[in-house]
Design a protein around this motif. Structure first.
Motif, short mmCIF file in Angstrom:
data_model
loop_
_atom_site.label_atom_id
_atom_site.label_comp_id
_atom_site.label_asym_id
_atom_site.label_seq_id
_atom_site.Cartn_x
_atom_site.Cartn_y
_atom_site.Cartn_z
N GLY A 168 0.79 -1.19 0.00
CA GLY A 168 0.00 0.00 0.00
C GLY A 168 0.83 1.26 0.00
O GLY A 168 0.65 2.10 -0.85
N VAL A 169 1.74 1.39 0.97
CA VAL A 169 2.54 2.62 1.09
C VAL A 169 3.43 2.78 -0.13
O VAL A 169 3.53 3.88 -0.70
N CYS A 170 4.04 1.70 -0.57
CA CYS A 170 4.97 1.77 -1.70
C CYS A 170 4.23 2.15 -2.99
O CYS A 170 4.70 2.98 -3.75
N VAL A 171 3.07 1.53 -3.22
CA VAL A 171 2.29 1.83 -4.43
C VAL A 171 1.85 3.29 -4.43
O VAL A 171 1.96 3.99 -5.44
N LYS A 172 1.39 3.77 -3.28
CA LYS A 172 0.97 5.17 -3.16
C LYS A 172 2.15 6.11 -3.40
O LYS A 172 2.04 7.10 -4.12
N LEU A 173 3.29 5.77 -2.82
CA LEU A 173 4.50 6.59 -2.98
C LEU A 173 4.91 6.64 -4.45
O LEU A 173 5.21 7.72 -4.98
N MET A 174 4.90 5.49 -5.13
CA MET A 174 5.28 5.46 -6.54
C MET A 174 4.28 6.26 -7.39
O MET A 174 4.67 6.93 -8.34
N GLY A 175 3.00 6.20 -7.03
CA GLY A 175 2.00 7.00 -7.73
C GLY A 175 2.25 8.48 -7.56
O GLY A 175 2.13 9.26 -8.51
N ILE A 194 5.16 9.88 -6.95
CA ILE A 194 6.37 10.21 -7.72
C ILE A 194 6.04 10.36 -9.19
O ILE A 194 6.49 11.30 -9.86
N LYS A 195 5.23 9.44 -9.73
CA LYS A 195 4.84 9.52 -11.14
C LYS A 195 4.11 10.83 -11.42
O LYS A 195 4.39 11.51 -12.41
N THR A 196 3.18 11.19 -10.54
CA THR A 196 2.42 12.43 -10.71
C THR A 196 3.35 13.64 -10.68
O THR A 196 3.21 14.55 -11.51
N ILE A 197 4.29 13.63 -9.76
CA ILE A 197 5.24 14.74 -9.66
C ILE A 197 6.04 14.88 -10.95
O ILE A 197 6.18 15.97 -11.49
N PHE A 198 6.55 13.76 -11.48
CA PHE A 198 7.33 13.82 -12.71
C PHE A 198 6.49 14.28 -13.90
O PHE A 198 6.97 15.03 -14.76
N MET A 199 5.23 13.87 -13.95
CA MET A 199 4.36 14.32 -15.03
C MET A 199 4.14 15.83 -14.95
O MET A 199 4.19 16.53 -15.97
N GLN A 200 3.93 16.33 -13.74
CA GLN A 200 3.73 17.77 -13.56
C GLN A 200 4.99 18.55 -13.91
O GLN A 200 4.92 19.62 -14.51
N VAL A 201 6.14 18.01 -13.54
CA VAL A 201 7.41 18.66 -13.85
C VAL A 201 7.61 18.72 -15.37
O VAL A 201 8.02 19.75 -15.91
N ARG A 202 7.30 17.62 -16.05
CA ARG A 202 7.43 17.58 -17.52
C ARG A 202 6.54 18.65 -18.16
O ARG A 202 6.98 19.43 -19.01
N ILE A 203 5.29 18.71 -17.74
CA ILE A 203 4.35 19.70 -18.28
C ILE A 203 4.85 21.12 -18.00
O ILE A 203 4.82 21.99 -18.88
N PHE A 204 5.34 21.34 -16.78
CA PHE A 204 5.85 22.66 -16.41
C PHE A 204 7.00 23.07 -17.33
O PHE A 204 7.00 24.18 -17.87
N VAL A 241 8.53 12.81 -0.81
CA VAL A 241 9.08 11.51 -1.21
C VAL A 241 9.97 10.95 -0.11
O VAL A 241 9.88 9.77 0.25
N ASN A 242 10.80 11.79 0.47
CA ASN A 242 11.67 11.34 1.56
C ASN A 242 10.87 10.85 2.75
O ASN A 242 11.20 9.83 3.36
N GLU A 243 9.80 11.60 3.09
CA GLU A 243 8.95 11.16 4.20
C GLU A 243 8.32 9.81 3.89
O GLU A 243 8.23 8.94 4.76
N GLY A 244 7.87 9.64 2.65
CA GLY A 244 7.29 8.36 2.25
C GLY A 244 8.30 7.23 2.30
O GLY A 244 7.98 6.11 2.75
N MET A 245 9.50 7.51 1.87
CA MET A 245 10.54 6.48 1.90
C MET A 245 10.88 6.08 3.33
O MET A 245 11.15 4.91 3.60
#
Length: 128
Positions: free
Chosen positions: A1-8, A10-20, A79-83
């Motif tokens: 659960g925690v890992c899947v949420k964390l990876m989700g 991270i993916k969202t963050i990278f998508m937003q960064v790409r768009i930005f 991300v660090n808090e999640g890790m």
């Protein structure tokens, strides 16, 4: 659960960064294109207005980059808090064993119910 949420996340963050950064690249391209001959043909007053507008746009771009830097820092913190919440190897092993025990117990319970139903059906067939 925690890992899947964390990876989700991270993916969202990278998508937003790409768009930005795609938007920033577009803005930079727009700001870098100018027709020198056209500008020089304008009145000093019009040229001064154009330069002010360009300065405002570059300042705005700088502010956007600053805000992006702050956002990246915030994302890194999340991300660090999640890790840090991820279980250790030993904790993960224990969790897996506990879940495996639960699944085994559930399967055993279901299997026993099936046996009871089968034996009930067999008895009904014998009686009829």
């Amino acid at each position: 659960g925690v890992c899947v949420k964390l990876m989700g996340n991270i993916k969202t963050i990278f998508m937003q960064v790409r768009i930005f950064w795609e938007a920033i690249a577009s803005i930079c391209n727009d700001l870098s294109v100018y027709d020198e001959e056209y500008l020089l043909s304008k009145s000093p007053k019009r040229l001064k207005f154009y330069i002010k507008e360009q300065m405002i746009q570059w300042i705005t771009l700088g502010r956007m980059n600053y805000q992006a830097n702050v956002s990246v820092g915030n994302a890194l913190t999340l991300v660090n808090e999640g890790m840090m919440k991820l279980p250790t190897r030993e904790e993960a092993q224990k969790l897996m064993e506990e879940e495996a025990d639960k699944i085994a117990e559930l399967l055993k319970s279901k299997y026993e119910k099936v046996l009871v139903l089968e034996s009930t059906s067999d008895l009904e067939m014998i009686e009829n």
